[in-house]
Design an enzyme around this catalytic site. Structure first.
Site, PDB file in Angstrom:
ATOM      1  N   VAL A 223      12.631   7.916   2.477  1.00  0.00           N
ATOM      2  CA  VAL A 223      12.396   9.285   2.951  1.00  0.00           C
ATOM      3  C   VAL A 223      13.219  10.314   2.182  1.00  0.00           C
ATOM      4  O   VAL A 223      13.051  11.518   2.387  1.00  0.00           O
ATOM      5  CB  VAL A 223      12.689   9.431   4.462  1.00  0.00           C
ATOM      6  CG1 VAL A 223      11.759   8.564   5.279  1.00  0.00           C
ATOM      7  CG2 VAL A 223      14.159   9.148   4.776  1.00  0.00           C
ATOM      8  N   LYS A 224      14.102   9.874   1.280  1.00  0.00           N
ATOM      9  CA  LYS A 224      14.976  10.803   0.568  1.00  0.00           C
ATOM     10  C   LYS A 224      14.268  11.402  -0.656  1.00  0.00           C
ATOM     11  O   LYS A 224      13.102  11.131  -0.916  1.00  0.00           O
ATOM     12  CB  LYS A 224      16.266  10.091   0.160  1.00  0.00           C
ATOM     13  CG  LYS A 224      17.074   9.534   1.331  1.00  0.00           C
ATOM     14  CD  LYS A 224      17.442  10.604   2.341  1.00  0.00           C
ATOM     15  CE  LYS A 224      18.583  10.211   3.269  1.00  0.00           C
ATOM     16  NZ  LYS A 224      18.397   8.989   4.024  1.00  0.00           N
ATOM     17  N   HIS A 225      14.997  12.199  -1.435  1.00  0.00           N
ATOM     18  CA  HIS A 225      14.385  12.922  -2.557  1.00  0.00           C
ATOM     19  C   HIS A 225      13.792  11.975  -3.596  1.00  0.00           C
ATOM     20  O   HIS A 225      12.718  12.232  -4.135  1.00  0.00           O
ATOM     21  CB  HIS A 225      15.419  13.830  -3.224  1.00  0.00           C
ATOM     22  CG  HIS A 225      15.788  15.018  -2.399  1.00  0.00           C
ATOM     23  ND1 HIS A 225      16.815  14.988  -1.483  1.00  0.00           N
ATOM     24  CD2 HIS A 225      15.254  16.263  -2.323  1.00  0.00           C
ATOM     25  CE1 HIS A 225      16.910  16.166  -0.887  1.00  0.00           C
ATOM     26  NE2 HIS A 225      15.978  16.956  -1.370  1.00  0.00           N
TER      27      HIS A 225
END
Length: 360
Positions: A175-177
């Protein structure tokens, strides 16, 4: 319509082709791809050193062991994933929870008030919440004035520069960059911290395979690093897309009961787009809103429930701290979908659905 999660990874053809190339190579772990990925991270972070690890929690764990001594008291935020505070406990130190500001990040003015009175505080573990980069000059002032260690938990801000802090950590959860599947990294400008964290990552062994400490197997594989290398080339385009979504949301929610956590700013990399809703003025609860949004195939999330009021922390004696901003925030916050491939039609559907549910 397919389900719209609050966030998800973006895997494209180049990611897959690079991944397959590594699978066909001689090295699947602890090879050249790990070194290449670490170099990309420290260059983007403007740091001298990087240690890649198996996940963001491992990054926090090793950083805490490198920075803290048993019994140290550490200022930290109740508004984060539990791993931030847990890492302090892993090092047999003591978290001291400090209230938050309106933007969801730790209140650094309140930290200074505590530091003036309590010389037992040895560090601050601060979080750049939702992607909004912390005030670097303020952190420098606190570090130099009170001779404390500073860890920046930048799990929400891949791309943030390391300046005055001792350590910065990143997470590469899907879900991170950017993602490596699972993964994390520690960056620092301190060679001694770098060597200690690198040693602890690999069973406590040095480069000569001598065990110097009780360490862990927290290594990142070449397979994961290959995906990271492919993803990191697209980091800034991913950030641009997230910021564009935030601008549209800000405009769409003008003059409604839905309030952005903060007005659009380029100092936020928008890992999350958080809104606040005063449910005390409505005839519907937050839990009911979450349920009805999921019935509309939209994933919303709560970031976060106060760490100090989690059952385990309450069993340790926490939960009665005066954190009125956090208490109010946790009752009002919702994270709505924000990720690079979220289309404008999907964004509008999210806005319309949330307002429809709230106004029903």
């Amino acid at each position: 319509m397919n389900f719209i999660p609050y966030s998800k990874q973006v895997i494209e053809d180049d990611d897959l082709s690079n991944f397959i190339e590594t699978l066909k190579s001689d090295f699947l772990t602890t090879g050249l791809k790990v070194n290449e990925f670490e170099r990309e991270i420290y260059e983007i972070s403007n740091a001298k050193y990087c240690v890649s690890v198996s996940n963001g929690t491992a990054a926090l764990h090793l950083s805490a062991l490198a920075l803290l001594c048993e019994g140290d008291r550490v200022l930290t935020t109740p508004n984060s994933f539990i791993a931030t505070a847990n890492s302090i406990l892993y090092a047999k130190a003591t978290p001291v929870f400090v209230d938050i500001c309106e933007d969801g990040s730790i209140d650094l003015d309140m930290c200074e008030d505590i530091l003036k009175k309590d010389t037992s505080i040895k560090a601050i573990f601060a979080v750049s919440f939702s992607g909004k980069i912390l005030d670097k000059k303020r952190l420098k002032h606190l570090k130099n004035t009170y001779n404390i260690k500073i860890l920046e938990d930048n799990a929400h801000t891949m791309g943030a520069k390391l300046t005055y802090s001792d350590i910065s950590i990143f997470s590469f959860h899907p879900v991170k960059h950017i993602t490596t599947g699972e993964g994390g990294a520690v960056v620092t400008n301190d060679k001694a911290l770098y060597e200690k964290i690198k040693m602890l990552r690999n069973h406590g062994q040095d480069d000569k395979h001598q065990m110097l400490d009780l360490g862990f197997n927290y290594r990142l594989s070449d397979i994961s690093s290959t995906l990271g290398l492919s993803q990191i080339k697209k980091l800034y385009s991913f950030i641009d897309k997230r910021q564009s979504i935030a601008k549209r949301y800000d405009k769409a929610f003008q003059n409604t009961i839905v309030k952005p956590l903060y007005s659009f700013t380029k100092t936020s990399l928008y890992h999350l787009y958080v809104v606040r809703i005063d449910f005390s003025k409505l005839d519907i609860s937050k839990d009911e809103v979450i349920k009805k949004m999921r019935e509309k195939k939209i994933g919303v999330q709560v970031h976060y429930k106060p760490i100090n009021k989690q059952p385990y922390y309450k069993s340790l004696g926490y939960g009665d701290e005066e954190t009125p901003m956090m208490d109010r925030y946790s009752k009002e916050c919702l994270s709505i979908p924000c990720y690079p491939t979220l289309s404008e039609d999907e964004q509008q559907y999210v806005v319309n659905s949330l307002l429809e549910v709230l106004n029903a």
